[in-house]
Design a protein around this motif. Structure first.
Motif, PDB file in Angstrom:
ATOM      1  N   ALA A   1       0.822  -1.208   0.000  1.00  0.00           N
ATOM      2  CA  ALA A   1       0.000   0.000   0.000  1.00  0.00           C
ATOM      3  C   ALA A   1       0.858   1.260   0.000  1.00  0.00           C
ATOM      4  N   VAL A   2       1.908   1.266   0.813  1.00  0.00           N
ATOM      5  CA  VAL A   2       2.866   2.381   0.862  1.00  0.00           C
ATOM      6  C   VAL A   2       4.251   1.754   0.747  1.00  0.00           C
ATOM      7  N   ASP A   3       5.036   2.212  -0.207  1.00  0.00           N
ATOM      8  CA  ASP A   3       6.271   1.496  -0.526  1.00  0.00           C
ATOM      9  C   ASP A   3       7.440   2.461  -0.742  1.00  0.00           C
ATOM     10  N   GLY A   4       8.026   2.922   0.370  1.00  0.00           N
ATOM     11  CA  GLY A   4       9.203   3.769   0.279  1.00  0.00           C
ATOM     12  C   GLY A   4       8.907   5.242   0.079  1.00  0.00           C
ATOM     13  N   VAL A   5       7.919   5.763   0.796  1.00  0.00           N
ATOM     14  CA  VAL A   5       7.504   7.162   0.657  1.00  0.00           C
ATOM     15  C   VAL A   5       8.360   8.069   1.546  1.00  0.00           C
ATOM     16  N   SER A   6       8.826   9.188   0.973  1.00  0.00           N
ATOM     17  CA  SER A   6       9.605  10.174   1.742  1.00  0.00           C
ATOM     18  C   SER A   6       9.137  11.585   1.403  1.00  0.00           C
ATOM     19  N   PHE A   7       8.928  12.395   2.430  1.00  0.00           N
ATOM     20  CA  PHE A   7       8.640  13.816   2.244  1.00  0.00           C
ATOM     21  C   PHE A   7       8.769  14.520   3.587  1.00  0.00           C
ATOM     22  N   ASP A   8       8.900  15.839   3.549  1.00  0.00           N
ATOM     23  CA  ASP A   8       8.958  16.666   4.754  1.00  0.00           C
ATOM     24  C   ASP A   8       7.787  17.631   4.765  1.00  0.00           C
TER      25      ASP A   8
END
Length: 487
Positions: A85-92
């Motif tokens: 469902a979520v696979d390696g998400v990055s953000f600030d």
């Protein structure tokens, strides 16, 4: 997440401060775009320059759901299957800003929001709030985090307990966290209801007595009860009428300006994203494919998927009547078995052909679509030719193979393929006359394998990063299409 779970988590993780004037956000209020001063006051500059540490930092977040993983499955020797469902998400997300998270239904937006709040436990990755890892907090620190980070759920009908009055609903998080005296809590509840545009004489009424927009205001009041710093807004207006959406959005903006709140706004509605957000992260099949300042992303989208999303938005002007809209090929793949390399490549209109292959982009896209259908066994071989061609025991008689290939070619391609490409594709289709799917796949893969399916492009860095090979080394090759030629 079930309705009961939503209500339970909302009670534990609800929040606001007192003191906001909701004039202009009541019935009949229209939407107003952020001023340039508002945008400057939020993350647009600080996020781009890295001048300050983010309030929320999401790093390689993963959330998998497992199928065939029960005790019985294990006893029977079944292999667990991961739904990514979520696979390696990055953000600030920076203090005081609104980051929009946008994408098609099912891409993992809501799961991302719930997992970063620790309403669901992650499979991997790290989420920092104020510099502290949320997933390493002890019980006391988690309780403090619950007061600082809150959620407004999508469905205002199922996220409120129908057995409780709205006064009790808004007061419940104050009771759980033992905030103030009983009289102080009741006073806080009255103040909160007024601040979200409801009357204090409605304290003893039940949720079913309110409209959808009023119920969402109750949910917002509950989320603000503990004076949070950060709110996840999970499609807060999608279940509401358009006129009510405007009122709720204006209310959220007023509350943010008054209390210096930070928002993660999850939505599939691009007009809502453009109205209220400072930056936008675009999500596809569990991954972030582009992040940028809202006006820059809407005016100059980079990723082909972002371009397609914006292309799908209806245009309310007579000048757009003759607009020839570009559409995407194929369906969204399953997160149980996502494509290799770039996950958007199965539908991308700008997928990069092999370096030494002479081929038009549209022709290559058609061949890639046919390849996907063969790899997914998405062709009914028995129906090719109808009653003209017999298909028995998984094969076609040798004499009928040429006719079978021609008919299948017509089914898969709008126009006959040119020269060498017709020969290669027909060779693969001839393998299907014997139901040899693997041989057909191998023939096409040897000739047409793209960098887009071999390597997954990273998101990169900067103020407007994009995860696409068109902006990397592969995009400088002779066959790479100019991203600006498709919109």
């Amino acid at each position: 997440m079930s309705s009961d779970e939503q209500r339970e988590h909302a009670a534990e993780t609800a929040g606001t401060e007192s003191g906001v004037d909701t004039a202009g956000s009541g019935a009949g209020a229209g939407t107003t775009s952020r001023s340039s001063a508002d945008s400057d006051a939020h993350t647009t500059t600080s996020a781009a320059t890295g001048a300050e540490a983010p309030l929320v930092s999401v790093q390689n977040l993963e959330k998998y759901f497992w199928e065939n993983d029960s005790l019985l499955d294990r006893l029977l020797g079944g292999e667990p299957v991961a739904v990514r469902a979520v696979d390696g998400v990055s953000f600030d997300i920076y203090e005081g800003e609104t980051l929009g998270l946008v994408g098609e239904s099912g891409c993992g937006k809501s799961t991302t929001g719930e997992t970063l709040l620790r309403l669901q436990e992650p499979t991997g990755g790290r989420v920092e709030f104020g510099g502290e890892n949320v997933y390493e907090m002890d019980n006391g620190a988690v309780t403090d985090f619950r007061q600082s980070a809150q959620v407004v759920f999508q469905d205002p009908f199922s996220s409120l307990d129908p057995r409780m009055t709205i006064g009790d609903i808004v007061q419940q998080p104050l009771d759980i966290h033992d905030v103030g005296t009983t009289d102080e809590r009741r006073a806080r509840v009255r103040d909160l209801l007024e601040r979200v545009g409801l009357s204090t004489d409605q304290l003893d009424r039940y949720p079913h007595e309110f409209s959808g927009g009023q119920r969402q205001r109750i949910g917002i009041a509950r989320a603000l009860a503990l004076e949070p710093e950060f709110l996840v807004l999970d499609e807060p207006t999608s279940a509401l009428d358009v006129s009510v959406q405007a009122q709720v959005l204006n209310l959220l903006e007023d509350l943010q300006d008054e209390f210096d709140l930070t928002y993660l706004l999850i939505s599939h509605d691009l007009s809502v994203i453009r109205h209220i957000c400072d930056r936008v992260a675009v999500m596809y099949l569990g991954e972030i494919v582009e992040i940028g300042p809202v006006e820059e992303l809407f005016d100059d989208p980079k990723h082909p998927y972002t371009k397609a999303l914006l292309e799908s938005v209806p245009r309310a002007t007579t000048e757009e009547r003759e607009r020839d809209r570009e559409t995407l090929a194929g369906d969204v793949p399953s997160p149980r078995d996502p494509p290799s390399g770039c996950r958007f490549r199965t539908r991308c209109p700008m997928v990069i052909p092999p370096e030494d292959l002479q081929i038009e982009q549209e022709t290559f896209r058609e061949i890639m679509t046919a390849r996907e259908r063969i790899e997914n066994r998405d062709i009914s071989l028995e129906t090719v030719g109808g009653e003209q061609i017999e298909f028995e025991d998984g094969s076609v008689p040798s004499a009928d193979v040429p006719a079978f290939v021609d008919l299948l070619h017509e089914r898969l391609f709008d126009e006959p393929l040119p020269g060498r490409h017709r020969e290669v594709v027909d060779e693969a289709l001839a393998e299907l006359a014997d139901s040899d799917w693997e041989a057909a796949e191998s023939t096409l893969r040897m000739e047409y394998e793209s960098v887009c399916e071999r390597e997954n492009p990273g998101l990169g860095e900067g103020a407007h990063p994009v995860a696409c090979h068109l902006y990397g080394e592969a995009g400088t090759g002779e066959n790479a299409i100019d991203p600006d030629t498709w919109s």
